[in-house]
Design a protein around this motif. Structure first.
Motif, PDB file in Angstrom:
ATOM      1  N   GLU A 118       4.540  12.993  -6.051  1.00 39.07           N
ATOM      2  CA  GLU A 118       4.944  11.600  -5.859  1.00 39.07           C
ATOM      3  C   GLU A 118       6.434  11.539  -5.637  1.00 39.07           C
ATOM      4  N   ARG A 141       0.831  -1.207   0.000  1.00 41.25           N
ATOM      5  CA  ARG A 141       0.000   0.000   0.000  1.00 41.25           C
ATOM      6  C   ARG A 141       0.867   1.259   0.000  1.00 41.25           C
ATOM      7  N   LYS A 142       0.331   2.300  -0.616  1.00 42.81           N
ATOM      8  CA  LYS A 142       0.989   3.597  -0.656  1.00 42.81           C
ATOM      9  C   LYS A 142       0.618   4.396   0.580  1.00 42.81           C
ATOM     10  N   LYS A 176       1.644  -0.945   5.839  1.00 46.13           N
ATOM     11  CA  LYS A 176       2.035  -0.799   4.430  1.00 46.13           C
ATOM     12  C   LYS A 176       2.163  -2.161   3.755  1.00 46.13           C
ATOM     13  N   ASP A 218       4.949   8.271   0.433  1.00 48.31           N
ATOM     14  CA  ASP A 218       5.022   7.978  -1.000  1.00 48.31           C
ATOM     15  C   ASP A 218       4.435   9.096  -1.842  1.00 48.31           C
ATOM     16  N   GLU A 219       3.449   9.802  -1.289  1.00 43.18           N
ATOM     17  CA  GLU A 219       2.759  10.846  -2.059  1.00 43.18           C
ATOM     18  C   GLU A 219       2.251  11.923  -1.111  1.00 43.18           C
ATOM     19  N   ASP A 257      -4.924   2.249  -0.110  1.00 42.26           N
ATOM     20  CA  ASP A 257      -3.849   3.094   0.398  1.00 42.26           C
ATOM     21  C   ASP A 257      -4.103   3.609   1.810  1.00 42.26           C
TER      22      ASP A 257
END
Length: 181
Positions: free
Chosen positions: A179, A2-3, A109, A134-135, A115
């Motif tokens: 990102e 997962r992000k 994660k 991650d973002e 996410d």
């Protein structure tokens, strides 16, 4: 895997203050969709307690569809709260983290599913320093707060992100999606 997505509201001058933004129907709809498409959200104690406001709209809806829908979405999503002082979450969909933040987040994660959102300034800072974001989804409101807590404070290292897209709202707020490169 997962992000981990840091989604937070700030002012033009980078201040995180829940009273400084310009919430409107579009913004509530955006965050409702974000919550409905995520698997879990992480909070620190302070932000978590601020978010408990939405429980009042579950008991007594406001009549504003976008706000009532957001209340339903925030109620439904599982929440993990990082706190050393909170003893009870008083919210069925929330639990207090039992492990150190790095271990807890790495375990989440590795799980399958949607996410992971991070909605607290303090948790975002810790996860930046652990190199786990991650973002970013930075919603910048057209306001200069002038004082308050800056989002990017006490950051250990330089990290580079790439702008992947933007989203503008009628209120003048804009979300910048970054990102990890």
């Amino acid at each position: 895997m997962r992000k981990i997505i840091a989604a937070i509201n700030t002012t033009i001058d980078g201040i995180c203050d829940h009273t400084a933004g310009i919430p409107d129907e579009d913004l509530h709809q955006h965050y409702t969709s974000l919550l409905n498409n995520a698997g879990i959200i992480l909070y620190g104690r302070t932000t978590y307690q601020l978010m408990q406001f939405w429980q009042t709209l579950l008991k007594k809806p406001s009549g504003q569809k976008s706000m009532d829908d957001f209340a339903l979405a925030i109620d439904k999503i599982p929440k993990v709260v990082f706190s050393q002082t909170l003893k009870n979450t008083e919210w069925d969909s929330a639990e207090i983290a039992t492990k150190e933040i790095e271990k807890e987040v790495l375990e989440l994660k590795q799980q399958s599913g949607k996410d992971i959102l991070v909605g607290s300034r303090s948790i975002i800072i810790q996860l930046i320093n652990l190199n786990l974001i991650d973002e970013f989804q930075l919603c910048i409101h057209p306001v200069i707060a002038g004082k308050g807590s800056p989002l990017f404070e006490n950051i250990n290292d330089r990290t580079i992100f790439k702008l992947s897209r933007t989203k503008a709202f009628n209120s003048g707020a804009i979300i910048l999606y970054y990102e990890r490169t």
